[in-house]
Design an enzyme around this catalytic site. Structure first.
Site, PDB file in Angstrom:
ATOM      1  N   ASP A 146       5.112  -7.603 -10.314  1.00  0.00           N
ATOM      2  CA  ASP A 146       4.166  -6.657  -9.726  1.00  0.00           C
ATOM      3  C   ASP A 146       4.141  -6.867  -8.216  1.00  0.00           C
ATOM      4  O   ASP A 146       4.399  -7.962  -7.733  1.00  0.00           O
ATOM      5  CB  ASP A 146       2.744  -6.913 -10.247  1.00  0.00           C
ATOM      6  CG  ASP A 146       2.545  -6.447 -11.686  1.00  0.00           C
ATOM      7  OD1 ASP A 146       3.388  -5.685 -12.199  1.00  0.00           O
ATOM      8  OD2 ASP A 146       1.537  -6.853 -12.294  1.00  0.00           O
ATOM      9  N   MET A 147       3.777  -5.799  -7.476  1.00  0.00           N
ATOM     10  CA  MET A 147       3.674  -5.970  -6.020  1.00  0.00           C
ATOM     11  C   MET A 147       2.209  -6.132  -5.643  1.00  0.00           C
ATOM     12  O   MET A 147       1.359  -5.357  -6.070  1.00  0.00           O
ATOM     13  CB  MET A 147       4.284  -4.767  -5.305  1.00  0.00           C
ATOM     14  CG  MET A 147       4.454  -4.983  -3.824  1.00  0.00           C
ATOM     15  SD  MET A 147       5.435  -6.447  -3.366  1.00  0.00           S
ATOM     16  CE  MET A 147       7.101  -5.817  -3.538  1.00  0.00           C
ATOM     17  N   GLN A 175       5.535   0.279  -3.299  1.00  0.00           N
ATOM     18  CA  GLN A 175       4.293   1.055  -3.121  1.00  0.00           C
ATOM     19  C   GLN A 175       4.507   2.168  -2.096  1.00  0.00           C
ATOM     20  O   GLN A 175       4.913   1.888  -0.963  1.00  0.00           O
ATOM     21  CB  GLN A 175       3.185   0.108  -2.634  1.00  0.00           C
ATOM     22  CG  GLN A 175       2.864  -1.002  -3.624  1.00  0.00           C
ATOM     23  CD  GLN A 175       2.331  -2.265  -2.952  1.00  0.00           C
ATOM     24  OE1 GLN A 175       2.788  -2.627  -1.865  1.00  0.00           O
ATOM     25  NE2 GLN A 175       1.393  -2.942  -3.590  1.00  0.00           N
ATOM     26  N   ARG A 196       9.709  -0.091 -10.160  1.00  0.00           N
ATOM     27  CA  ARG A 196       8.574   0.751 -10.556  1.00  0.00           C
ATOM     28  C   ARG A 196       7.961   1.277  -9.252  1.00  0.00           C
ATOM     29  O   ARG A 196       7.656   0.479  -8.368  1.00  0.00           O
ATOM     30  CB  ARG A 196       7.553  -0.081 -11.328  1.00  0.00           C
ATOM     31  CG  ARG A 196       6.222   0.649 -11.548  1.00  0.00           C
ATOM     32  CD  ARG A 196       5.071  -0.308 -11.860  1.00  0.00           C
ATOM     33  NE  ARG A 196       5.294  -1.122 -13.036  1.00  0.00           N
ATOM     34  CZ  ARG A 196       4.764  -2.339 -13.189  1.00  0.00           C
ATOM     35  NH1 ARG A 196       3.987  -2.868 -12.255  1.00  0.00           N
ATOM     36  NH2 ARG A 196       5.020  -3.038 -14.266  1.00  0.00           N
ATOM     37  N   LYS A 199       1.628   4.144  -6.130  1.00  0.00           N
ATOM     38  CA  LYS A 199       1.048   4.544  -4.843  1.00  0.00           C
ATOM     39  C   LYS A 199       0.590   3.303  -4.070  1.00  0.00           C
ATOM     40  O   LYS A 199       0.683   3.244  -2.856  1.00  0.00           O
ATOM     41  CB  LYS A 199      -0.133   5.487  -5.072  1.00  0.00           C
ATOM     42  CG  LYS A 199       0.311   6.861  -5.573  1.00  0.00           C
ATOM     43  CD  LYS A 199      -0.851   7.828  -5.625  1.00  0.00           C
ATOM     44  CE  LYS A 199      -0.428   9.123  -6.294  1.00  0.00           C
ATOM     45  NZ  LYS A 199      -1.568  10.059  -6.445  1.00  0.00           N
ATOM     46  N   ALA A 201      -2.368  -0.251  -4.724  1.00  0.00           N
ATOM     47  CA  ALA A 201      -3.757  -0.435  -5.170  1.00  0.00           C
ATOM     48  C   ALA A 201      -4.600  -1.305  -4.249  1.00  0.00           C
ATOM     49  O   ALA A 201      -5.749  -1.556  -4.540  1.00  0.00           O
ATOM     50  CB  ALA A 201      -3.749  -1.041  -6.565  1.00  0.00           C
ATOM     51  N   THR A 238       2.351   6.481 -12.468  1.00  0.00           N
ATOM     52  CA  THR A 238       1.278   7.279 -11.888  1.00  0.00           C
ATOM     53  C   THR A 238       0.597   8.076 -12.994  1.00  0.00           C
ATOM     54  O   THR A 238       1.205   8.354 -14.031  1.00  0.00           O
ATOM     55  CB  THR A 238       1.826   8.250 -10.809  1.00  0.00           C
ATOM     56  OG1 THR A 238       0.741   8.987 -10.266  1.00  0.00           O
ATOM     57  CG2 THR A 238       2.872   9.215 -11.335  1.00  0.00           C
ATOM     58  N   HIS A 239      -0.687   8.423 -12.719  1.00  0.00           N
ATOM     59  CA  HIS A 239      -1.398   9.308 -13.651  1.00  0.00           C
ATOM     60  C   HIS A 239      -1.578  10.669 -13.018  1.00  0.00           C
ATOM     61  O   HIS A 239      -2.339  11.489 -13.501  1.00  0.00           O
ATOM     62  CB  HIS A 239      -2.771   8.710 -13.989  1.00  0.00           C
ATOM     63  CG  HIS A 239      -2.705   7.249 -14.278  1.00  0.00           C
ATOM     64  ND1 HIS A 239      -2.925   6.303 -13.311  1.00  0.00           N
ATOM     65  CD2 HIS A 239      -2.406   6.588 -15.409  1.00  0.00           C
ATOM     66  CE1 HIS A 239      -2.764   5.104 -13.828  1.00  0.00           C
ATOM     67  NE2 HIS A 239      -2.439   5.235 -15.092  1.00  0.00           N
ATOM     68  N   ARG A 300      -9.929  -3.082  -8.945  1.00  0.00           N
ATOM     69  CA  ARG A 300      -8.972  -2.096  -8.418  1.00  0.00           C
ATOM     70  C   ARG A 300      -9.035  -0.803  -9.226  1.00  0.00           C
ATOM     71  O   ARG A 300      -8.904   0.286  -8.704  1.00  0.00           O
ATOM     72  CB  ARG A 300      -7.549  -2.674  -8.399  1.00  0.00           C
ATOM     73  CG  ARG A 300      -7.370  -3.785  -7.376  1.00  0.00           C
ATOM     74  CD  ARG A 300      -5.913  -4.099  -7.112  1.00  0.00           C
ATOM     75  NE  ARG A 300      -5.252  -4.775  -8.212  1.00  0.00           N
ATOM     76  CZ  ARG A 300      -5.271  -6.099  -8.408  1.00  0.00           C
ATOM     77  NH1 ARG A 300      -5.926  -6.884  -7.590  1.00  0.00           N
ATOM     78  NH2 ARG A 300      -4.626  -6.627  -9.435  1.00  0.00           N
TER      79      ARG A 300
END
Ligand SMILES: Cc1cc2nc3c(=O)[nH]c(=O)nc-3n(C[C@H](O)[C@H](O)[C@H](O)COP(=O)(O)OP(=O)(O)OC[C@H]3O[C@@H](n4cnc5c(N)ncnc54)[C@H](O)[C@@H]3O)c2cc1C
Length: 319
Positions: A146-147, A175, A196, A199, A201, A238-239, A300
């Site tokens: 994860d970033m 991101q 991945r 945007k 967080a 993304t949602h 978050r």
């Protein structure tokens, strides 16, 4: 963006943290976003999604560990998760789904380098992460880093680059709010690193990141188009329905089969859209977080959608 910043800042205040972690009013909302505190609960959540054709990535919650002992504990937990995943694979008929560049796992793992000990030292975190990757490789699985916030971006990119030479079964996250991501996408494309795209967080200053939602969204689409053209099996997390539709149209225009990329969403968010995309023949992966250290992750999620925070506050005052 302002509401988001306020929620992120407020969540760092001790009384706010105490209220959220101790009040019963927040429990239903926490349960919506976090599968539980134990690995069994996370596996149970995965086992509900897999038969619907939804892939998953398990996440043992925790970040910025304070000691080497905690980092070693996290590493051992990651390894335990991978072993449990290997056991699920024996009972799940769809353990791997073929695609041209290799195999795509239906259940994989996401980790954070500050949970592996990045705050203690880069070498220490790398050593821990390599151990996790060795186990993943032996069982044919993939682990994604994860970033985290921008003070970690360069170190994360470099560490992933080093370990990817020995362990192609790893990738990371980029991101769209960061200006540097245009170059990082080219870096990933050149190395066939699985990315991945999100945007972003975290709270970031204007010297490193776009501040307006419109610019973050525009960057997301520009980067997604480049990733569709140039990257190995990109994941679009993304949602945002408008962005998802644009990505679908771009992939179609490029004649890219639906199995050359995947969409990803968070546990508890837009389940309707998750199922719709699967019904349309897309690959969809849900990120399933679990563990006792759920607070920063949960903050978050509140910040992304202030309506969530308002809803919880109303329940608090209703008693
Ligand atoms: C699988 C996955 C992995 C991620 N990994 C990382 C990572 O490694 N590093 C990182 O910085 N960020 C990560 N994120 C978070 C990401 O950066 C965004 O903060 C988050 O996805 C919200 O942005 P959005 O793209 O959904 O768009 P937004 O514009 O924020 O939201 C679009 C719509 O989605 C819905 N929505 C979004 N968030 C929520 C929510 N919390 N609750 C309810 N509805 C919501 C709302 O309907 C909203 O209108 C990840 C996200 C996903 C899905």
């Amino acid at each position: 963006m302002f509401a988001r910043l306020m929620i992120l800042k407020a969540s760092e205040m001790r009384p706010v943290r105490k209220m959220i972690t101790q009040s019963r009013a927040f429990r239903p909302l926490i349960r919506r976003f976090v599968a539980g505190e134990t690995l069994d609960q996370a596996i149970a959540a995965a086992e509900e999604l897999l038969p619907k054709g939804i892939y998953v990535s398990l996440d043992y919650l925790g970040e910025n560990v304070q000691s080497r002992e905690e980092a070693v504990h996290a590493k051992n937990t990651y390894i335990e998760i991978l072993k449990r995943i290997a056991a699920i694979k024996e009972v799940m008929p769809m353990d791997h789904v073929g695609y041209a560049d290799g195999l795509v796992e239906t259940v994989n793992l996401s980790v954070k380098l500050t949970q592996c000990g990045l705050d203690q030292s880069d070498d220490f975190a790398e050593e821990n992460y390599r151990e996790v990757l060795a186990v993943a490789k032996a069982i044919g699985n993939f682990v994604r880093v994860d970033m985290e916030g921008s003070p970690y971006t360069e170190r994360t990119v470099k560490l992933v680059e080093r370990v990817h030479v020995d362990y192609p079964n790893t990738g990371t996250v980029l991101q769209s709010y960061l200006y540097r991501t245009t170059e990082d996408v080219e870096w990933a494309a050149m190395r066939r690193l699985r990315i991945r795209l999100v945007k972003g967080a975290y709270f970031e200053e204007a010297d490193v990141a776009y501040q307006e939602k419109m610019r973050v969204d525009e960057a997301y689409m520009r980067l997604a188009e480049r990733m569709l053209e140039a990257c190995a099996y990109p994941a679009f997390a993304t949602h945002d329905e408008a962005l998802i539709e644009k990505i679908q149209r771009s992939a179609k225009a490029l004649n890219l089969p639906k199995d050359r990329f995947e969409f990803q969403m968070l546990f508890g968010v837009r389940r309707d859209l998750q199922e719709k995309l699967v019904a349309e023949g897309h690959r969809m992966r849900v990120y399933i977080p679990y563990g006792e250290s759920w607070y920063p992750y949960f903050s978050r999620r509140l910040a992304e959608r202030p309506a969530n925070a308002l809803f919880a506050l109303k329940s608090l005052f209703k008693g």
